[in-house]
Write a protein that holds these residues in place. Structure first.
Motif, short mmCIF file in Angstrom:
data_model
loop_
_atom_site.label_atom_id
_atom_site.label_comp_id
_atom_site.label_asym_id
_atom_site.label_seq_id
_atom_site.Cartn_x
_atom_site.Cartn_y
_atom_site.Cartn_z
N GLN A 1 3.16 2.34 2.44
CA GLN A 1 3.56 2.64 3.43
C GLN A 1 4.99 2.27 4.31
O GLN A 1 5.64 3.02 5.19
CB GLN A 1 2.41 2.02 4.49
CG GLN A 1 1.00 2.43 4.34
CD GLN A 1 -0.03 2.64 5.91
OE1 GLN A 1 0.15 1.16 6.13
NE2 GLN A 1 0.15 3.22 6.69
N TRP A 27 -6.80 -4.13 8.34
CA TRP A 27 -7.61 -4.64 9.40
C TRP A 27 -8.61 -4.26 10.20
O TRP A 27 -8.81 -3.31 10.65
CB TRP A 27 -6.01 -4.33 10.73
CG TRP A 27 -5.03 -5.26 9.65
CD1 TRP A 27 -3.90 -4.62 9.13
CD2 TRP A 27 -4.06 -6.87 10.01
NE1 TRP A 27 -2.73 -5.62 8.83
CE2 TRP A 27 -3.38 -7.13 9.21
CE3 TRP A 27 -4.90 -8.14 10.64
CZ2 TRP A 27 -2.42 -8.22 9.12
CZ3 TRP A 27 -4.12 -8.80 10.50
CH2 TRP A 27 -3.26 -9.40 9.75
N ASP A 61 0.55 -0.88 -0.07
CA ASP A 61 0.03 -0.05 -0.32
C ASP A 61 0.61 1.23 0.13
O ASP A 61 0.43 2.36 0.65
CB ASP A 61 -0.56 0.35 1.24
CG ASP A 61 -0.15 0.00 2.74
OD1 ASP A 61 1.01 -0.12 2.11
OD2 ASP A 61 -0.75 0.02 3.31
#
Ligand code: UDP
Ligand code: MG
Length: 337
Positions: A113, A222, A111
């Motif tokens: 990050q 999550w 993603d």
């Protein structure tokens, strides 16, 4: 001109576990990873790239695998796997490690990050040949919510107390030698916690600090329950301490109730027995919840054993970019009414 060489083993494999990342995965591969890899390997010849990127689609509900297929068609160093359903990030990492061919293998989030400039630092350390595991350690978690930071701080505190493994700031952003990967895959356990199991393997380890970037697209995959479950798996797969603690609390409770019983008996004998509603309620609640907690903990361990004993595959691959599913066919003699 020299004859084209047989493709040699990549120097670096990058594994991208991906769940519902269709929106950002192409950007991560093309705009973040590709320039970094070109810089690292000084590549001008795109036909014999010394690296590979492996997208593991963890049963996404969006077009993640279609994106992986498009990337693989365009870039020869991209491969993709698609799970038959969502098996979780740990399984996606496992599958990626199993399929990776590189001498060094890097696991990172898909993603955006995990910043690509950290890969450059990791690669520089890797090149010194003095380390087998190079871990990205989070310096700044300001992109995470206050609750997320507090919860993870508490989890890592408990984990350190119980297992003596200090994982503060640790992530799944790790570069490993192929021998480390082989040892990881050789462990028989199924319920895994990658970021703790890798340091547990030993070898020569180095840390690289990094600042968590914003997601390229979307929000965290999550759920709170998913994280709680991962935390429980992490603790219970590394230590039996909670079982012992519930036994100690039980023993302490027994001793305390024996003393209380003596006191109650004495009060009855001398005729000063009090109604005792408050203390009884308190005791009931205390022991009731302690028993439930202990039973729950035992349940978690039993579940772990059950999962390991079943010995099911940790993931199922439905298709890959190298072996796509055959196109749907109409049966020759279909006798539909
Ligand atoms: N992920 C996965 N399977 C899952 C959940 C997440 O492969 O069931 C991947 C996800 O696509 C991402 C990485 O794991 O590349 C980290 O997930 P996320 O960004 O949601 O977690 P966070 O950064 O919030 O810890
Ligand atoms: Mg993320």
């Amino acid at each position: 001109m020299t004859a084209p060489q047989t493709p040699s083993r990549p120097q670096l494999s990058i594994i991208l576990p991906s769940y519902n990342e269709a929106e950002g995965i192409a950007k991560v591969v093309k705009e973040l990873l590709h320039p970094t890899l070109q810089k690292l390997f000084n590549e001008s010849d795109e036909t014999s790239t010394p690296y590979e990127v492996l997208i593991v689609d963890d049963g996404s509900k969006d077009e993640t695998f279609a994106q992986a297929q498009a990337l693989a068609a365009e870039l020869p160093w991209v491969r993709g796997l698609r799970f038959s359903r969502n098996f979780g990030k740990e399984a996606a990492i496992y599958a990626g490690l199993e399929a990776a061919k590189g001498e060094a293998v890097l696991v990172m989030d898909s993603d955006g990050q995990h910043p690509p400039e950290v890969i450059e630092q990791m690669w520089a350390i890797w090149k010194t040949n003095q380390f087998d595991i190079i871990s990205g350690v989070k310096q700044d978690r300001s992109v995470d919510s206050l609750f997320g930071r507090a919860a993870s701080g508490m989890f890592y505190g408990v984990m350190k107390q119980l297992t003596k493994i200090d994982l503060h700031g640790h992530s799944d952003f790790k570069m490993m030698r192929d021998t480390v990967v082989r040892e990881y895959l050789a462990q028989p356990e199924r319920m895994r916690f990658f970021r703790a199991l890798i340091p547990w393997l030993g070898f020569r380890q180095a840390n690289v600090p990094f600042i968590v970037a914003e997601r390229v697209a979307g929000t965290s995959r999550w759920s709170l329950m998913g994280l709680a479950r991962l935390a429980l798996t992490a603790v219970t797969s590394f230590t039996g301490a909670p079982l012992y603690w519930s036994a100690y609390i039980g023993a302490f409770g027994l001793l305390a109730s024996f003393l209380l019983a003596l006191q109650a008996f004495y009060s009855w004998c001398v005729g000063i027995a009090v109604p005792g509603w408050t203390s009884l309620t308190f005791l009931n609640l205390f022991f009731g919840s302690t028993i439930l907690l202990s039973l729950g903990l035992i349940g978690v361990y039993v579940h772990q054993i059950f999962e390991e004993v079943k010995g099911r595959k940790p993931f199922i691959v439905a298709e890959s970019t190298e072996q796509p599913l055959p196109p749907p066919q109409t049966p020759p003699n279909s006798q539909t009414p």
